[in-house]
Design an enzyme around this catalytic site. Structure first.
Site, PDB file in Angstrom:
ATOM      1  CG  LEU A   1      15.313  85.163  38.297  1.00 45.28           C
ATOM      2  CD1 LEU A   1      15.216  86.301  37.310  1.00 45.28           C
ATOM      3  CD2 LEU A   1      16.606  85.259  39.089  1.00 45.28           C
TER       4      LEU A   1
ATOM      5  CG  ASP B   1      12.155  82.400  30.508  1.00 45.92           C
ATOM      6  OD1 ASP B   1      12.887  81.582  29.919  1.00 45.92           O
ATOM      7  OD2 ASP B   1      12.063  82.468  31.750  1.00 45.92           O
TER       8      ASP B   1
ATOM      9  CG  LEU C   1       2.260  74.380  42.445  1.00 41.25           C
ATOM     10  CD1 LEU C   1       1.605  73.080  42.852  1.00 41.25           C
ATOM     11  CD2 LEU C   1       1.254  75.301  41.763  1.00 41.25           C
TER      12      LEU C   1
END
Length: 492
Positions: A160, A278, A155
Site C-alpha cells: 500500500l 503485520d 528504495l
C-alpha cells in the site's frame, strides 16, 4: 477437459465479477469524500475481479491436470499466475501475496518462495509524476524543493505504499513514504494514524514493559514533513530481520533475535492489548543495542526495529486476558484451559481443538501431549506434509472456524503466521525458547488478572502459589532445553 472446465469457470465467475464490481464501485463512489478519485479507482475494480476469476479458474484447471504433469511445475505455474494477479491488481492483493509468503507449513513451497521473493519489498511502483502530484497537493512543493536530495527510484515498494530515500536541508537522511491510491480511498486513515501508532507502541513498552523497552525501537517521525498522504521518518540502516549472515556479522546471535521478537509480541498481545498485526520479514529490522545500554561485560545485544505501523489492533480486556489464558493452556498442554478459552474467544466447543491446531500447527494429540517439546515444529518435509494433509482434510471446518472468529482474533492468527515464519527463517524451525517466553508472559498476565480480582489474603496467596508452580515448570523447561543443547553440542 481442462479447457472446457476453464471456459465454464470463467463464464460463471466473470458474471459474478461484473455484478459484484458494479455494486462495490457504486457504494465507494457515493460514500467517498473525493468522488472523482473514487470513480477513477472503482473503474478498475471490475477489471481486477475479472482477473481474479480468470486466475483462479486457470490455477484450478492446472491442478486438475496435476496427474499428467510434474507436481512442481504445476505449483510453480499457479504461483506465477497468482503473483502476476497480485502485481496487476496491487493494493490489498499484495497484502494477500505477503501473507501467502508466511505460510510455508500450509502451502506448497512453490507458492511460498515465489511470494516471498517478490511481495515483501519488490512490488510495482507509482510513477514519479504521480509522486510529484502528491507532494504538490500535500506540501505545496516538489520533492526536490522539500528536500536537499531526493531519490526518484523507490528504495522499496510494498502493498500500500512505496519508500524513497531523501536528505533534509540540514543534512539528515530520511525515508519518505507515499501511499497507493487504493489505500487513500479504501482505508482513509492515512499516515498520521500510522505515525501515532508507532509512538503509542513505544510508549506502551516504556509504561507497561519497561524491562525490554530499550530493546524496541521505531523510526522517529518528522511531523512537519508528514501529512495523511506523506510520511517522513528517520532512515534506518539496519539488518533485515531474517538476514542471518548480516545478523551474525553484527556479532549477534539469531537465537537472541528470535527471543526478542517473541518477547516483544508476547508483551504486545498479552499485556499491552495493542498489537502490530503485520510483522512480516520486511517490516522488522535489527541492529546492535546502542553502546550506552550494553549489558554486563559488554555483551552484544539486539535491538528490534519495528516498521510500517499502519495495521494495529486493540484487544479489549476480556479478549486480551482470554487470549493469554489460551496460550498459557497451549504451552502447558492444559486441555480444559484450551477448551474454555477457545469458546470464550468465539471458536465454539465443537471447533476448539481445530482452533488450537490452527494456532500451533499441531494436531490435537500433540497439543495436549505433556512432553515439553509438544509444540515444536522441526520444519521437515514430513512436518509440512502432515500439516497440508490436515488443512486439506478439514478445509470445510477451517472455513467455518474462520467465519465464526471475530476480526480481532483473525488478525491475531495473521500475526501468529508472520511471527512463525520469521522465527522459522531465523532458526530453520521452531524453538522451545519461544514457547517458554510465551508461557511466561501469558502466565504472568493471567496471574496478575486473577490477583486484581481477589480481595482476601488466602485467595491472593493461592494465586501466588499457582504462579510459583508455573515458574517451577518453566524452569524445568529451560533446564531441559539447556540439556538438549548440551547434548547436541557434544554429539554434533
Amino acid at each position: 477437459m481442462a479447457a472446457r472446465f476453464l471456459r465454464r469457470a470463467c463464464a460463471k465467475l466473470s458474471g459474478a465479477a461484473v455484478l459484484l464490481g458494479g455494486g462495490v464501485a457504486a457504494a465507494t463512489v457515493i460514500s467517498s469524500d473525493d468522488p472523482a478519485s473514487a470513480l477513477k479507482v472503482c473503474a478498475i475494480v471490475p477489471v481486477r475481479i475479472c482477473r481474479d476469476s480468470f486466475t483462479a479458474a486457470a490455477m484450478v484447471a492446472g491442478e486438475k491436470c496435476e496427474h499428467a504433469r510434474a507436481k512442481h511445475e504445476v505449483h510453480l505455474r499457479g504461483a506465477n499466475r497468482l503473483q502476476d494477479l497480485c502485481f496487476r491488481n496491487g493494493g490489498i492483493y499484495i497484502k494477500l501475496g505477503q501473507h501467502i509468503a508466511q505460510l510455508e507449513y500450509v502451502l506448497p513451497q512453490e507458492y511460498v518462495q515465489t511470494m516471498r521473493a517478490s511481495m515483501l519489498k519488490c512490488c510495482p511502483v507509482s510513477s514519479y509524476d504521480q509522486l510529484c502530484e502528491v507532494f504538490s497537493k500535500e506540501l505545496g512543493k516538489l520533492p526536490e524543493e522539500v528536500f536537499m536530495e531526493f531519490d526518484r527510484v523507490p528504495l522499496a515498494s510494498a502493498s500500500l505504499a512505496q519508500v524513497h530515500t531523501a536528505r533534509t536541508h540540514d543534512g539528515v537522511k530520511v525515508a519518505v513514504k507515499d501511499p497507493d491510491e487504493v489505500k487513500e480511498i479504501l482505508h482513509g486513515t492515512g499516515f498520521l494514524y500510522e505515525a501515532k501508532n508507532s509512538e503509542k507502541c513505544l510508549d506502551n513498552f516504556r509504561r507497561l514493559s519497561p524491562h525490554i523497552a530499550d530493546y524496541i525501537y521505531a523510526p522517529k517521525v518528522y511531523w512537519t514533513l508528514s501529512t495523511s498522504k506523506l510520511l517522513t521518518m528517520e532512515f534506518m540502516d539496519c539488518a533485515e530481520i531474517t538476514d542471518v549472515n548480516a545478523i551474525r556479522g553484527l556479532g549477534l546471535k539469531p537465537t537472541d533475535v528470535s527471543k526478542l521478537v517473541s518477547q516483544a509480541f508476547a508483551e504486545m498481545m498479552f499485556r499491552h492489548g495493542f498489537v502490530h498485526c503485520d510483522p512480516h520479514a520486511a517490516n522488522m529490522m535489527v541492529r546492535l543495542l546502542p553502546s550506552s545500554k550494553k549489558g554486563i561485560f559488554g555483551k552484544r545485544k539486539p535491538q528490534l526495529v519495528l516498521l510500517d505501523h499502519g495495521l494495529y489492533k486493540e484487544l479489549d480486556f476480556s479478549t486480551r486476558t482470554n487470549y493469554a489464558a489460551l496460550w498459557k493452556g497451549l504451552v502447558f498442554a492444559d486441555a480444559n484451559a484450551i477448551k474454555e478459552n477457545s469458546v470464550k474467544l468465539g471458536a465454539g466447543e465443537d471447533l476448539c481443538a481445530l482452533f488450537a491446531g490452527v494456532l500451533t500447527m499441531r494436531p490435537w494429540d500433540r497439543v495436549i501431549d505433556p512432553a515439553i517439546d509438544h509444540l515444536l515444529l522441526e520444519g521437515t518435509d514430513a512436518d509440512r506434509l502432515e500439516i497440508q494433509m490436515y488443512a486439506s482434510q478439514y478445509f470445510s471446518e477451517i472455513s467455518e472456524l474462520l467465519r465464526r472468529l471475530p476480526r480481532v482474533i483473525l488478525l491475531m492468527l495473521k500475526t501468529n503466521d508472520c511471527l512463525r515464519s520469521v522465527n522459522h527463517m531465523l532458526l530453520q524451525g521452531s524453538s522451545l525458547e519461544t514457547f517458554v517466553i510465551i508461557g511466561r508472559v501469558s502466565a504472568k498476565v493471567v496471574a496478575e488478572t486473577k490477583m486484581s480480582q481477589k480481595r482476601s489474603f488466602l485467595a491472593r496467596l493461592s494465586v501466588w502459589l499457582e504462579e510459583m508452580m508455573v515458574e517451577a515448570r518453566l524452569f524445568g523447561m529451560e533446564l531441559a532445553l539447556w540439556l538438549l543443547q548440551l547434548r547436541k553440542a557434544l554429539t554434533g
